[in-house]
Design an enzyme around this catalytic site. Structure first.
Site, PDB file in Angstrom:
ATOM      1  N   CYS A 140       0.790  -1.227   0.000  1.00 52.93           N
ATOM      2  CA  CYS A 140       0.000   0.000   0.000  1.00 52.93           C
ATOM      3  C   CYS A 140       0.826   1.282   0.000  1.00 52.93           C
ATOM      4  CB  CYS A 140      -0.945   0.001   1.202  1.00 52.93           C
ATOM      5  SG  CYS A 140      -2.224  -1.282   1.128  1.00 52.93           S
ATOM      6  N   TYR A 141       2.093   1.223   0.392  1.00 52.26           N
ATOM      7  CA  TYR A 141       2.873   2.465   0.458  1.00 52.26           C
ATOM      8  C   TYR A 141       3.756   2.680  -0.771  1.00 52.26           C
ATOM      9  CZ  TYR A 141       6.965  -0.318   1.981  1.00 52.26           C
ATOM     10  OH  TYR A 141       7.986  -1.229   2.068  1.00 52.26           O
TER      11      TYR A 141
END
Length: 349
Positions: A140-141
């Site tokens: 997600c990052y």
């Protein structure tokens, strides 16, 4: 030295379905016994009203597919989505594909060789000397280190860079016969599909990348996992993740802002990755943010779910379209590690 500026964003999403429709039409039958009532509560409290799916379970059940078949389908679905997002970003930046010096692709939901970076460079007409980078399994990052690499290239070479984040989480619904736990239910209730592209150029109007910073708490490495199995990729998501974020997010943000002579009160745009409602609540509490500060993040979760790496760029796109647009933005994203990334952007021009 040129200042790297995000000059154009482009988004692309497959067709959407209401969360209630997904529950009633598929997941209410996918889960059984006592698990079903727990899953119903998790779906209802997910903060998600609508999600997008390249492979919609209401139309096509992939839960029993082997990983090989899912990977073949990934390339079929991801290529047109990526092409649409990249085309829109280049148009917004006023550039052509031949202007791109570095093309970065982030994805953790599918793999193929040649990959999206090569196939899109070919189909869009990028120059033969365009450099490429593929970032996988950051989850997600990934958009933020992707932006960091693009910004470093722009600063060093003075040429435009292009970032594409493309995720098809819908390909990884686990079989009903698999071990079902709360972590699996949460991931099935939250995740969605999207592609978002960002063009970074040397100077000009847009959002200047002032700094990128991160912290990784390796003592909690088992709190978030993404395992390749014979039945697709399986998510591991500990309920302790918000506690870890609460230990690190305030210092990460305050130190970043202090290095630029500013503070939280000077930030008028917050693009915080909505890993789920609890994640946003923790960030809001730890940073003592006013009630509307995370409105764009909550709206993105509501309308699009958690799309993994493209999500924080979806929020940035939403903020940039506001009137007036924020002048100073902090982007925050979280993922395996556990890792927290933060970026400071200032509006230019």
């Amino acid at each position: 030295m040129p200042v790297p500026v995000i000059a154009g964003l482009g988004t692309a999403q497959p067709p959407s379905a209401l969360q209630d429709e997904l529950w009633e039409g598929f997941f209410s039958r996918h889960f059984s016994g006592t698990t079903r009532s727990l899953a119903q509560r998790i779906f209802a409290n997910s903060g998600v009203t609508r999600r997008q799916a390249a492979v919609n379970p209401l139309l096509e059940d992939v839960s029993d597919w082997p990983t090989e078949r899912r990977m073949r389908r990934y390339q079929v679905e991801a290529l047109p989505l990526g092409k649409e997002a990249v085309g829109r970003a280049l148009t917004a930046a006023g550039l052509g594909a031949g202007d791109v010096g570095l093309f970065i692709v982030c994805s953790c939901t599918g793999y193929a060789t040649p990959g999206l970076d090569i196939l899109l460079a070919r189909d869009l007409g990028m120059a033969p000397d365009t450099q490429r980078m593929f970032i996988g399994h950051m989850g997600c990052y990934a958009a933020l280190p992707g932006l960091g690499a693009a910004s470093d290239f722009v600063t060093a070479r003075g040429r435009p860079a292009l970032l594409l984040c493309a995720e098809l989480t819908s390909l990884h619904i686990q079989p009903s016969s698999a071990r079902v736990d709360t972590q699996q239910i949460v991931s099935h209730a939250l995740f969605s599909d999207a592609a978002v592209a960002a063009v970074v150029v040397p100077g000009g109007p847009g959002y200047a990348m002032r700094e990128l910073t991160s912290v990784t708490d390796t003592s909690t490495a088992d709190h978030m996992t993404w395992d390749v199995t014979d039945s697709g990729f399986r998510m591991g998501l500990s309920p302790k993740v918000p506690q870890v974020l609460s230990r690190h997010v305030r210092a990460l943000v305050d130190d970043l802002l202090a290095r630029h002579g500013t503070s939280r009160s000077d930030v008028d745009g917050w693009a915080v990755h909505p890993g789920g409602p609890r994640i946003l609540n923790v960030v809001e509490r730890e940073l003592a943010l006013p009630p509307q500060a995370l409105a764009a993040s909550r709206a993105t979760l509501d309308e699009h779910g958690n799309c993994s790496s493209p999500t924080v760029l979806l929020i940035l796109d939403r903020l940039s379209r506001q009137t007036p647009a924020p002048r100073r933005i902090v982007m925050l994203a979280f993922g395996p590690g556990l890792t927290l990334y933060a970026a400071l952007l200032d509006q230019q021009g």
